[in-house]
Write an enzyme that holds these catalytic residues in place. Structure first.
Site, PDB file in Angstrom:
ATOM      1  N   GLY A 153     -32.915  -5.807 144.313  1.00 26.85           N
ATOM      2  CA  GLY A 153     -31.596  -6.324 145.973  1.00 26.85           C
ATOM      3  C   GLY A 153     -31.354  -5.573 146.487  1.00 26.85           C
ATOM      4  O   GLY A 153     -32.678  -4.631 147.140  1.00 26.85           O
ATOM      5  N   CYS A 192     -36.371  -2.985 139.214  1.00 30.18           N
ATOM      6  CA  CYS A 192     -36.536  -2.436 140.653  1.00 30.18           C
ATOM      7  C   CYS A 192     -35.425  -1.834 141.347  1.00 30.18           C
ATOM      8  O   CYS A 192     -34.422  -1.049 139.988  1.00 30.18           O
ATOM      9  CB  CYS A 192     -36.741  -3.217 142.060  1.00 30.18           C
ATOM     10  SG  CYS A 192     -37.006  -2.619 143.253  1.00 30.18           S
ATOM     11  N   TYR A 193     -34.202  -2.780 141.938  1.00 29.09           N
ATOM     12  CA  TYR A 193     -33.029  -2.829 141.666  1.00 29.09           C
ATOM     13  C   TYR A 193     -31.990  -2.256 140.220  1.00 29.09           C
ATOM     14  O   TYR A 193     -31.644  -1.432 140.000  1.00 29.09           O
ATOM     15  CB  TYR A 193     -32.078  -3.026 142.581  1.00 29.09           C
ATOM     16  CG  TYR A 193     -30.753  -2.449 142.806  1.00 29.09           C
ATOM     17  CD1 TYR A 193     -30.066  -2.059 144.033  1.00 29.09           C
ATOM     18  CD2 TYR A 193     -29.491  -3.399 141.992  1.00 29.09           C
ATOM     19  CE1 TYR A 193     -28.757  -1.645 144.576  1.00 29.09           C
ATOM     20  CE2 TYR A 193     -28.181  -2.900 142.790  1.00 29.09           C
ATOM     21  CZ  TYR A 193     -28.075  -1.761 144.194  1.00 29.09           C
ATOM     22  OH  TYR A 193     -26.245  -1.732 143.967  1.00 29.09           O
ATOM     23  N   HIS A 234     -41.892  -5.468 140.699  1.00 31.77           N
ATOM     24  CA  HIS A 234     -41.808  -6.553 139.912  1.00 31.77           C
ATOM     25  C   HIS A 234     -43.031  -7.444 138.906  1.00 31.77           C
ATOM     26  O   HIS A 234     -44.089  -8.101 140.180  1.00 31.77           O
ATOM     27  CB  HIS A 234     -41.778  -7.307 141.682  1.00 31.77           C
ATOM     28  CG  HIS A 234     -39.865  -6.873 141.732  1.00 31.77           C
ATOM     29  ND1 HIS A 234     -38.917  -7.554 141.909  1.00 31.77           N
ATOM     30  CD2 HIS A 234     -39.973  -5.967 142.596  1.00 31.77           C
ATOM     31  CE1 HIS A 234     -38.693  -6.814 143.144  1.00 31.77           C
ATOM     32  NE2 HIS A 234     -38.852  -5.868 143.977  1.00 31.77           N
ATOM     33  N   GLU A 294     -41.675 -11.343 138.561  1.00 31.02           N
ATOM     34  CA  GLU A 294     -41.638 -11.912 138.229  1.00 31.02           C
ATOM     35  C   GLU A 294     -42.849 -12.683 140.247  1.00 31.02           C
ATOM     36  O   GLU A 294     -43.096 -13.624 139.785  1.00 31.02           O
ATOM     37  CB  GLU A 294     -40.345 -12.538 138.747  1.00 31.02           C
ATOM     38  CG  GLU A 294     -39.528 -11.756 140.018  1.00 31.02           C
ATOM     39  CD  GLU A 294     -39.378 -10.471 139.856  1.00 31.02           C
ATOM     40  OE1 GLU A 294     -40.211  -9.751 139.257  1.00 31.02           O
ATOM     41  OE2 GLU A 294     -38.817 -10.032 141.239  1.00 31.02           O
ATOM     42  N   ASP A 337     -34.603 -36.011 145.908  1.00 34.72           N
ATOM     43  CA  ASP A 337     -33.753 -35.407 144.664  1.00 34.72           C
ATOM     44  C   ASP A 337     -33.275 -36.867 144.752  1.00 34.72           C
ATOM     45  O   ASP A 337     -32.259 -36.740 143.336  1.00 34.72           O
ATOM     46  CB  ASP A 337     -33.123 -34.539 145.527  1.00 34.72           C
ATOM     47  CG  ASP A 337     -34.056 -33.473 145.975  1.00 34.72           C
ATOM     48  OD1 ASP A 337     -35.162 -33.457 145.722  1.00 34.72           O
ATOM     49  OD2 ASP A 337     -33.765 -32.868 147.070  1.00 34.72           O
ATOM     50  N   LYS A 374     -36.844 -27.791 143.029  1.00 35.45           N
ATOM     51  CA  LYS A 374     -37.491 -28.862 143.094  1.00 35.45           C
ATOM     52  C   LYS A 374     -38.630 -29.547 142.422  1.00 35.45           C
ATOM     53  O   LYS A 374     -39.285 -30.443 141.847  1.00 35.45           O
ATOM     54  CB  LYS A 374     -37.899 -28.974 144.479  1.00 35.45           C
ATOM     55  CG  LYS A 374     -38.514 -29.985 145.222  1.00 35.45           C
ATOM     56  CD  LYS A 374     -37.553 -30.353 146.173  1.00 35.45           C
ATOM     57  CE  LYS A 374     -37.902 -31.455 147.135  1.00 35.45           C
ATOM     58  NZ  LYS A 374     -37.122 -31.986 147.833  1.00 35.45           N
TER      59      LYS A 374
HETATM   60  N1  ATP Z   1     -29.506 -42.206 154.413  1.00 30.67           N
HETATM   61  C1  ATP Z   1     -28.602 -41.385 154.210  1.00 30.67           C
HETATM   62  N2  ATP Z   1     -27.700 -42.119 152.922  1.00 30.67           N
HETATM   63  C2  ATP Z   1     -27.468 -41.981 151.861  1.00 30.67           C
HETATM   64  N3  ATP Z   1     -27.589 -40.584 151.233  1.00 30.67           N
HETATM   65  C3  ATP Z   1     -28.443 -39.907 151.899  1.00 30.67           C
HETATM   66  C4  ATP Z   1     -29.118 -40.431 153.459  1.00 30.67           C
HETATM   67  N4  ATP Z   1     -29.681 -38.943 153.720  1.00 30.67           N
HETATM   68  C5  ATP Z   1     -29.311 -38.227 153.331  1.00 30.67           C
HETATM   69  N5  ATP Z   1     -28.538 -38.614 152.052  1.00 30.67           N
HETATM   70  C6  ATP Z   1     -28.007 -37.625 150.886  1.00 30.67           C
HETATM   71  O1  ATP Z   1     -27.766 -36.581 151.336  1.00 30.67           O
HETATM   72  C7  ATP Z   1     -28.597 -35.296 150.218  1.00 30.67           C
HETATM   73  C8  ATP Z   1     -29.596 -34.334 150.550  1.00 30.67           C
HETATM   74  O2  ATP Z   1     -30.440 -35.121 151.477  1.00 30.67           O
HETATM   75  P1  ATP Z   1     -31.531 -34.221 151.017  1.00 30.67           P
HETATM   76  O3  ATP Z   1     -32.881 -34.656 152.011  1.00 30.67           O
HETATM   77  O4  ATP Z   1     -31.246 -33.113 150.786  1.00 30.67           O
HETATM   78  O5  ATP Z   1     -32.023 -35.069 149.937  1.00 30.67           O
HETATM   79  P2  ATP Z   1     -33.017 -36.090 149.293  1.00 30.67           P
HETATM   80  O6  ATP Z   1     -33.474 -36.846 150.970  1.00 30.67           O
HETATM   81  O7  ATP Z   1     -32.743 -36.566 147.999  1.00 30.67           O
HETATM   82  O8  ATP Z   1     -34.534 -35.525 149.344  1.00 30.67           O
HETATM   83  P3  ATP Z   1     -36.146 -34.631 149.904  1.00 30.67           P
HETATM   84  O9  ATP Z   1     -35.174 -33.541 149.589  1.00 30.67           O
HETATM   85  O10 ATP Z   1     -36.953 -34.421 149.462  1.00 30.67           O
HETATM   86  O11 ATP Z   1     -35.640 -35.487 151.604  1.00 30.67           O
HETATM   87  C9  ATP Z   1     -29.219 -36.663 149.665  1.00 30.67           C
HETATM   88  O12 ATP Z   1     -29.747 -36.370 148.413  1.00 30.67           O
HETATM   89  C10 ATP Z   1     -28.242 -37.667 149.573  1.00 30.67           C
HETATM   90  O13 ATP Z   1     -27.476 -38.109 148.298  1.00 30.67           O
HETATM   91  N1  GLN Z   2     -36.493  -4.376 145.595  1.00 31.62           N
HETATM   92  C1  GLN Z   2     -35.472  -3.593 145.602  1.00 31.62           C
HETATM   93  O1  GLN Z   2     -34.625  -3.865 144.456  1.00 31.62           O
HETATM   94  C2  GLN Z   2     -34.741  -2.349 146.210  1.00 31.62           C
HETATM   95  C3  GLN Z   2     -34.187  -1.498 145.395  1.00 31.62           C
HETATM   96  C4  GLN Z   2     -33.665  -0.478 146.434  1.00 31.62           C
HETATM   97  N2  GLN Z   2     -33.219  -1.105 147.331  1.00 31.62           N
HETATM   98  C5  GLN Z   2     -35.463   0.768 147.015  1.00 31.62           C
HETATM   99  O2  GLN Z   2     -35.290   0.154 147.707  1.00 31.62           O
HETATM  100  O3  GLN Z   2     -35.194   0.874 145.718  1.00 31.62           O
END
Ligand code: ATP
Ligand code: GLN
Ligand code: XMP
Ligand code: MG
Length: 542
Positions: free
Chosen positions: A66, A93-94, A187, A189, A246, A398
């Site tokens: 953090g 880390c933190y 880290h 990760e 999505d 995603k």
């Molecule tokens: N034209 C639309 N008609 C209906 N719902 C929509 C429309 N555009 C967006 N949405 C809604 O908004 C949400 C968020 O949009 P977003 O673009 O983040 O996701 P997505 O379109 O499902 O996927 P992607 O991120 O791949 O475009 C969608 O999941 C959908 O529920």
């Molecule tokens: N990446 C971190 O978690 C940093 C922790 C703390 N802020 C430091 O500088 O040591």
């Protein structure tokens, strides 16, 4: 797939779960990712989570990194009950500094900050309790690691032993002598710590004894059972479906769970891509068997966007709000149409395609960061709708959603579609959105994407589009002077859409796209390529 009705099941109640407490590091979500890649289920909660308020018991806890310093007055601290829970804890880390602070208040600003690669020396301890060496078991004595810190431990808290050092950090790793408590300054990760995943596995699987049984298949079964239990025998669900990955994956799950009591609605807001509404309808209806209603509200949206030239946020708000109105109206119509049917009850639920990163952003310690732009967000649909929300993907990232889409049999083309924002082409026309400007931007976009596909680059690029600039330039076409608009192409590579870099096309490709756009799209005489990374740019233009 599960068929019987069961009580709502939450994954942390059936899978052994490692709880990640987020202190706001840029990498916190990666810890969760890495564990899931190891088939260990993991969830992230804010660092301020009270453990007594959890309805489940984690198999182990990881305290993330953090940006704060543990000795600051307003620094966030873990609920001390974590140390009484009797489960293993790993501080990163933190998180390491937090454990040290909890036991000994022994952290201070170092003279040297350490960012980037470092070489770690592992210290083994024959004669001590076996768990002390368990974190680095099977790893080499010399490890390449990645650091990002400025604070350091002044000394070890009592009852702890050093398990790793670097030239700059004499306490780069520590373990409690009798309890399974560990801290590491680096880290594990991030991919820059090549053996980091093995270390996380040592912690989660060997030390916490978490089962490695998290799989997408089991997740799907559970989610379907959960949806059925939530919605009941007659409940109906309305879903905003855009054709993006999505909402399509969420819709496919819904269809599997409740069949035709799920009503998918796509709103044609007049700023969709070329042929989008028809294509999405075809895909969802024919290939997935989902009944999709396309509501053509394009004139309504374009009418409201008329004359909006100054503030891009205004466009976003108009589009977001109008989506809400259209949905409310549609929900009423669907409910009225189903009235009297013995099979169908009220529309009580709204399906959202919310993903885990959206959830994470809203749970961080100090709340979401400054508003750069108001993302059109289905969360806004809630206002005034009194609908309850179902978010089947809220635990997934995603790429997990893409994996799930593939498992559910969605076409590759759909699964790997570039994201497309709700406000669509409206935020790619820099200036007033009119039917004519949409025509130009949409056509240029179509050509650009067509060429990207033809060149076999679609999967390499994370997102690409054409934007229309509100300026005119002079050109010469067919010996005539022209004075017309400029198209800006944008294509980026990114893994999480938080940072991104522009894609390095070769000159021949750009030449071809530019020639086609200028020749085929009336109203354009120049094409430019946007070479701004994010940050400082954003992916969309507005
Ligand atoms: N034209 C639309 N008609 C209906 N719902 C929509 C429309 N555009 C967006 N949405 C809604 O908004 C949400 C968020 O949009 P977003 O673009 O983040 O996701 P997505 O379109 O499902 O996927 P992607 O991120 O791949 O475009 C969608 O999941 C959908 O529920
Ligand atoms: N990446 C971190 O978690 C940093 C922790 C703390 N802020 C430091 O500088 O040591
Ligand atoms: O559904 C959406 N509604 C929106 O209002 C919105 N604004 C940006 N985006 C998408 O988010 C990602 C990051 O975009 P920015 O760098 O422009 O913020 C990119 O993938 C953008 O396309 C949106 N998606
Ligand atoms: Mg979309």
């Amino acid at each position: 797939m599960a068929s019987s009705r069961e009580l709502p099941i939450e994954p942390h109640k059936t899978f052994d779960t490692i709880l990640v407490l987020d202190f706001g590091s840029q990498y916190s979500h990666l810890i969760t990712r890495r564990l899931r890649e190891l088939n260990v289920y993991s969830e992230m909660l804010p660092c301020t989570q009270k453990l007594s308020e959890l309805s489940w018991k984690p198999k182990g806890i990881i305290l993330s990194g953090g940006p704060y310093s543990v000795y600051w007055d307003d620094a966030p601290h873990v609920d001390p009950a974590a140390f009484e829970l009797g489960v293993p804890i790993l501080g990163i880390c933190y998180g390491l500094q937090e454990i040290a602070w909890h036991f000994a208040k022994n952290v201070l600003a170092g003279e040297k900050r350490e960012y980037g690669h470092a070489y770690l020396k592992v210290e083994r301890h024959t004669g001590k309790a076996a768990h002390v060496d368990a974190l680095f078991a099977g790893l080499e004595d010399d490890m390449e690691v990645w650091m990002s810190h400025g604070d350091k431990l002044s000394n070890l808290p009592s009852d702890f032993t050093t398990i790793a050092t670097t030239t700059n950090a004499p306490f780069a790793g520590m373990a409690h002598e009798t309890k399974p408590l560990y801290g590491i300054q680096f880290h594990p990760e991030v991919t820059h710590t090549p053996k980091g995943v093995q270390l996380l596995k040592n912690f989660a699987v060997d030390i916490c004894k978490a089962k490695t049984d998290w799989t997408m298949g089991k997740f799907v079964d559970q989610e379907i059972a959960r949806i059925r239990a939530l919605v009941g025998e007659k409940g109906q669900v309305i879903g905003a479906v855009s054709g993006g990955v999505d909402s399509t994956v969420a819709a496919a799950l819904m269809k599997e769970a409740i069949g035709d009591r799920f009503h998918a609605v796509l709103v044609d807001n007049g700023v969709l891509r070329m042929n989008e509404a028809e294509q999405v309808k075809e895909t969802l209806t024919k290939h997935l068997g989902i009944q999709l209603t396309v509501v053509d509200a394009s004139e309504r949206f374009l009418g409201l966007l008329k004359g909006v030239t100054d503030d891009p946020e205004k466009k976003r708000k108009i589009i977001g709000n109008t989506f809400i109105h259209v949905f409310q109206e549609e929900a009423k119509k669907i409910q009225a149409a189903a009235a009297g049917s013995p099979k169908a009850g009220e529309i009580e639920w709204l399906l959202q395609g919310t993903l885990y990163p959206d959830v994470i952003e809203s749970i961080s310690f100090k709340g979401p960061s400054a508003t750069i732009k108001t993302h059109h967000n289905v969360g806004g649909l809630l206002e005034g709708m009194h609908l309850k929300v179902i978010e089947p993907l809220r635990e997934l990232f995603k790429d997990e959603v893409r994996e799930l889409g593939t498992k559910l049999g969605l076409a590759e083309e759909l699964v790997w579609r570039h994201p497309f924002p709700g406000p669509g082409i409206a935020i790619r026309i820099l200036g007033e959105v009119t039917a004519e400007q949409v025509r130009i931007a949409r056509h240029a976009d179509y050509i650009f994407i067509e060429e990207i596909r033809a060149a076999g680059l679609y999967r390499k690029i994370s997102q690409a589009f054409a934007a229309l600039l509100p300026v005119k330039a002079v050109g010469v076409m067919g010996d005539k002077r022209v004075h017309s608009q400029v198209i800006a192409l944008r294509a980026v590579e990114t893994s999480d859409f938080m940072t991104a870099d522009w894609y390095p096309f070769d000159g021949a490709f750009l030449k071809k796209v530019s020639r086609r756009i200028v020749n085929e799209v009336d109203g354009v005489c120049r094409v430019v390529y946007d070479i701004t990374s994010k940050p400082p740019g954003t992916i969309e233009m507005e």
